[in-house]
Design an enzyme around this catalytic site. Structure first.
Site, PDB file in Angstrom:
ATOM      1  CE  LYS A  31      -4.123  -4.424   1.206  1.00  0.00           C
ATOM      2  NZ  LYS A  31      -4.624  -3.316   2.035  1.00  0.00           N
ATOM      3  CG  ASP A  71      -2.006  -1.046   1.071  1.00  0.00           C
ATOM      4  OD1 ASP A  71      -1.952  -1.872   0.337  1.00  0.00           O
ATOM      5  OD2 ASP A  71      -2.864  -1.130   1.928  1.00  0.00           O
ATOM      6  CB  CYS A 127      -2.346  -2.725   5.114  1.00  0.00           C
ATOM      7  SG  CYS A 127      -4.020  -2.225   4.886  1.00  0.00           S
ATOM      8  CG  HIS A 174      -8.770   4.928   2.637  1.00  0.00           C
ATOM      9  ND1 HIS A 174      -9.654   5.054   3.754  1.00  0.00           N
ATOM     10  CD2 HIS A 174      -8.010   3.859   2.443  1.00  0.00           C
ATOM     11  CE1 HIS A 174      -9.799   3.518   4.057  1.00  0.00           C
ATOM     12  NE2 HIS A 174      -8.948   2.932   3.336  1.00  0.00           N
TER      13      HIS A 174
HETATM   14  C1  VGL Z   1      -4.772   0.744   5.618  1.00  0.00           C
HETATM   15  C2  VGL Z   1      -6.273   1.820   7.102  1.00  0.00           C
HETATM   16  C3  VGL Z   1      -7.494   1.436   5.996  1.00  0.00           C
HETATM   17  C4  VGL Z   1      -3.344   0.634   5.405  1.00  0.00           C
HETATM   18  C5  VGL Z   1      -5.583   0.701   4.784  1.00  0.00           C
HETATM   19  O1  VGL Z   1      -2.986   0.334   4.332  1.00  0.00           O
HETATM   20  O2  VGL Z   1      -2.653   0.178   6.638  1.00  0.00           O
HETATM   21  N1  VGL Z   1      -5.036   1.215   6.890  1.00  0.00           N
HETATM   22  N2  VGL Z   1      -6.919   1.206   4.781  1.00  0.00           N
HETATM   23 ZN    ZN Z   2      -8.372   0.999   3.506  1.00  0.00          ZN
END
Ligand code: VGL
Ligand code: ZN
Length: 212
Positions: free
Chosen positions: A115, A17, A160, A90
């Site tokens: 995902k 991510d 994540c 987001h």
């Molecule tokens: C994430 C919160 C919501 C991450 C993704 O990538 O850690 N955190 N969505």
């Molecule tokens: Zn997320």
């Protein structure tokens, strides 16, 4: 000592991510998030096998506070599959915020896994969605390609990255988290808690210099 040579057969770098919305100025900014990019680019050169993930939500996703009237970001809400932290909107599919950081330079990455695509279920983990039942298919992909050892880095350490590392370990992969190539969101001490939980589960925590 385990063989930490990253380019050996069976090893893969899993880059979690590294997306604009998690960068300073993004919708769910992680403090100092952009600092991981140059280090991950360097790490990437050491691995033949690289897999990248993207958080990839449809508009109106169940993890967004805006999808629950009266709720604010960072509140917790009981959803059918369990307690969910509600986030600012987001990583909406196709948006600028969902794109990988422009300076992430991993041209040899063979796979990008998206995902969190199911409107009703979040997925911090790259392996199993937040209902803890729905697989993403990544375990099979890695196994079929002979991957046994996974090195994780990226954002966010406490969500994540941690959930992915715990699921990787539970699936039987030898699992390392390259901690200096991660940054945490750190809600209520969640960064420190994630490190403790990962270590207890047998995830090995290292910094990039340990890879030689
Ligand atoms: C994430 C919160 C919501 C991450 C993704 O990538 O850690 N955190 N969505
Ligand atoms: Zn997320």
């Amino acid at each position: 000592m385990p063989d930490l040579t990253p380019d050996r057969e069976g090893a893969a770098l899993l880059v979690i991510d590294v997306q604009n919305d998690f960068m300073p100025g993004g919708r769910l900014a992680v403090t100092d998030g952009a600092a991981v990019v140059p280090l991950i680019n360097q790490l990437g050169q050491r691995f033949e096998q690289v897999v990248i993930t993207q958080d990839w939500h449809p508009a109106g996703h169940a993890s967004f506070a805006s999808s629950h009237p009266g709720c604010q970001p960072f509140e917790r809400k009981q959803l059918p599959y369990g307690l969910q932290i509600l986030w600012p909107d987001h990583c909406i599919q196709g948006s600028h915020g969902a794109q990988l950081h422009a300076e992430l330079n991993l041209p040899h990455a063979q796979s990008i896994l998206r995902k969190g695509c199911n409107r009703h279920i979040d997925s911090y983990s790259a392996f199993i969605e937040a209902d803890r039942q729905t697989p993403t298919g990544l375990t099979g992909y890695l196994r079929e390609r002979g991957i046994s050892d996974l090195y994780l880095c990226g954002l966010a350490l406490d969500y994540c990255v941690a959930w992915s590392a715990l699921d990787a370990r539970a699936a039987g992969f030898n699992t390392w988290v390259i901690v200096d190539a991660c940054r945490a969101i750190d809600l209520d001490g969640s960064g420190a808690a994630a490190l403790v939980q990962m270590e207890a589960a047998g995830v090995r925590l290292i910094d990039a210099p340990a890879l030689g």
